[in-house]
Design an enzyme around this catalytic site. Sequence first.
Site, PDB file in Angstrom:
ATOM      1  CE  LYS A  12      44.272  -4.415  13.282  1.00  0.00           C
ATOM      2  NZ  LYS A  12      45.412  -3.661  12.733  1.00  0.00           N
ATOM      3  CB  THR A  57      44.939  -1.006  15.558  1.00  0.00           C
ATOM      4  OG1 THR A  57      45.820  -1.380  14.513  1.00  0.00           O
ATOM      5  CG2 THR A  57      44.907   0.507  15.715  1.00  0.00           C
ATOM      6  CG  ASP A  58      48.556  -6.812  15.420  1.00  0.00           C
ATOM      7  OD1 ASP A  58      47.912  -7.237  14.436  1.00  0.00           O
ATOM      8  OD2 ASP A  58      49.300  -7.537  16.105  1.00  0.00           O
ATOM      9  CG  PHE A 153       2.592   9.478   0.083  1.00  0.00           C
ATOM     10  CD1 PHE A 153       2.837   9.771   1.419  1.00  0.00           C
ATOM     11  CD2 PHE A 153       3.132  10.316  -0.878  1.00  0.00           C
ATOM     12  CE1 PHE A 153       3.610  10.866   1.792  1.00  0.00           C
ATOM     13  CE2 PHE A 153       3.907  11.417  -0.519  1.00  0.00           C
ATOM     14  CZ  PHE A 153       4.148  11.687   0.820  1.00  0.00           C
ATOM     15  NE  ARG A 170       3.026   4.509  -0.476  1.00  0.00           N
ATOM     16  CZ  ARG A 170       3.878   5.407  -0.024  1.00  0.00           C
ATOM     17  NH1 ARG A 170       4.522   6.188  -0.873  1.00  0.00           N
ATOM     18  NH2 ARG A 170       4.101   5.562   1.260  1.00  0.00           N
ATOM     19  CD  GLN A 215       7.228  10.510   6.055  1.00  0.00           C
ATOM     20  OE1 GLN A 215       6.668   9.606   5.429  1.00  0.00           O
ATOM     21  NE2 GLN A 215       7.722  11.585   5.453  1.00  0.00           N
ATOM     22  CG  ASN A 241       9.239   5.106   0.012  1.00  0.00           C
ATOM     23  OD1 ASN A 241       8.899   3.949  -0.246  1.00  0.00           O
ATOM     24  ND2 ASN A 241       8.401   6.133  -0.075  1.00  0.00           N
ATOM     25  CG  HIS A 243      10.475   5.365  -4.551  1.00  0.00           C
ATOM     26  ND1 HIS A 243       9.591   5.843  -3.608  1.00  0.00           N
ATOM     27  CD2 HIS A 243      11.568   6.162  -4.469  1.00  0.00           C
ATOM     28  CE1 HIS A 243      10.131   6.900  -2.987  1.00  0.00           C
ATOM     29  NE2 HIS A 243      11.328   7.100  -3.496  1.00  0.00           N
TER      30      HIS A 243
HETATM   31  O1  URC Z   1       5.646   7.483   2.602  1.00  0.00           O
HETATM   32  C1  URC Z   1       6.101   8.445   1.937  1.00  0.00           C
HETATM   33  N1  URC Z   1       6.591   9.523   2.586  1.00  0.00           N
HETATM   34  C2  URC Z   1       7.111  10.606   1.920  1.00  0.00           C
HETATM   35  O2  URC Z   1       7.557  11.601   2.557  1.00  0.00           O
HETATM   36  C3  URC Z   1       7.126  10.549   0.516  1.00  0.00           C
HETATM   37  N2  URC Z   1       7.544  11.401  -0.445  1.00  0.00           N
HETATM   38  C4  URC Z   1       7.309  10.812  -1.644  1.00  0.00           C
HETATM   39  O3  URC Z   1       7.635  11.298  -2.762  1.00  0.00           O
HETATM   40  N3  URC Z   1       6.733   9.598  -1.465  1.00  0.00           N
HETATM   41  C5  URC Z   1       6.602   9.392  -0.129  1.00  0.00           C
HETATM   42  N4  URC Z   1       6.094   8.360   0.592  1.00  0.00           N
END
Ligand code: URC
Length: 280
Positions: A12, A57-58, A153, A170, A215, A241, A243
């Site tokens: 479940k 499952t019940d 970046f 950023r 990363q 990410n 953005h």
């Molecule tokens: O921290 C980031 N890693 C990426 O691999 C990546 N690629 C991207 O377009 N922006 C970012 N920013």
Amino acid sequence: MAYSLTDLQHGKAEVRLVKVDRAGDQHVLHDLNVTSQLRGDFETAYTEGDNSHVHATDTQKNTVYALAREHGVTSPEDFLLALAAHWRAQAWVTGTWLAAEQYAWHRLPANGHSFVRSGQETRTALVETDGEQTTVSAGLSDLVVLKSTGSEFHGFPRDRYTTLAETDDRVLATSVTATWQYDGVPAPVDYDAAYDVVRTAMLDAFASTHSLALQQTIHAMGAAALDAVPEIARIHISCPNKHHFLVDLQPFGLDNPGEVFFAADRPYGLIEATVQRERA
Ligand SMILES: O=c1[nH]c(=O)c2[nH]c(=O)[nH]c2[nH]1
């Protein structure tokens, strides 16, 4: 034509369990979403419709509620371990996949029985058994964090499809999903305390890492979690990410020194890694 049948499991999904601990006037709430999956000698249900081995499952759903009363709920990991112990003793069961999400509540100061949902993130736990082997994993999802500077970046390859500008300042925002695995079972830790320590370590690493890439931040968060709790063998982290694009205000005769952003929804970068302890 003969076919092989593998990866059988049944159970479940998303059993919503709220357990109130009523000892004294200071009640405690455990708010869980539990998924129970059994593995074992269930093949004939698939091949012949023979349900004589199928723990319904019940029944699995009822077992979650009954164990909440009989065993009680402490940490989600401990509850799933109790559920695993129950199922591994039943006929035809050779393994289990038991997962829980937990939503946090905090008591309001007015009295001992009023609560507010706290924290946007969800705590997760997973107990898997296969014969005598048990693994306990814990984690979190939807831990949304943002830093308004301290993120760059640049230095990425440029080809004829590259338009992204390099940046040395950023907004970095993400929603962290992490899963970590404990060594040994039962792990020699207080699961609740370890959860708080890992969460704090990851947040501190997010805040204090001057990021050259998401990363790098992910690696720092993973390493911080491993540093903080020695019983964790590895941690997997997945981060969208989220953005934040600087809006061009020039058409309106305005500058924009990193103040006005468009918070994009989709698409988003998706960065993931596992950080693992190297054993001697
Ligand atoms: O921290 C980031 N890693 C990426 O691999 C990546 N690629 C991207 O377009 N922006 C970012 N920013």
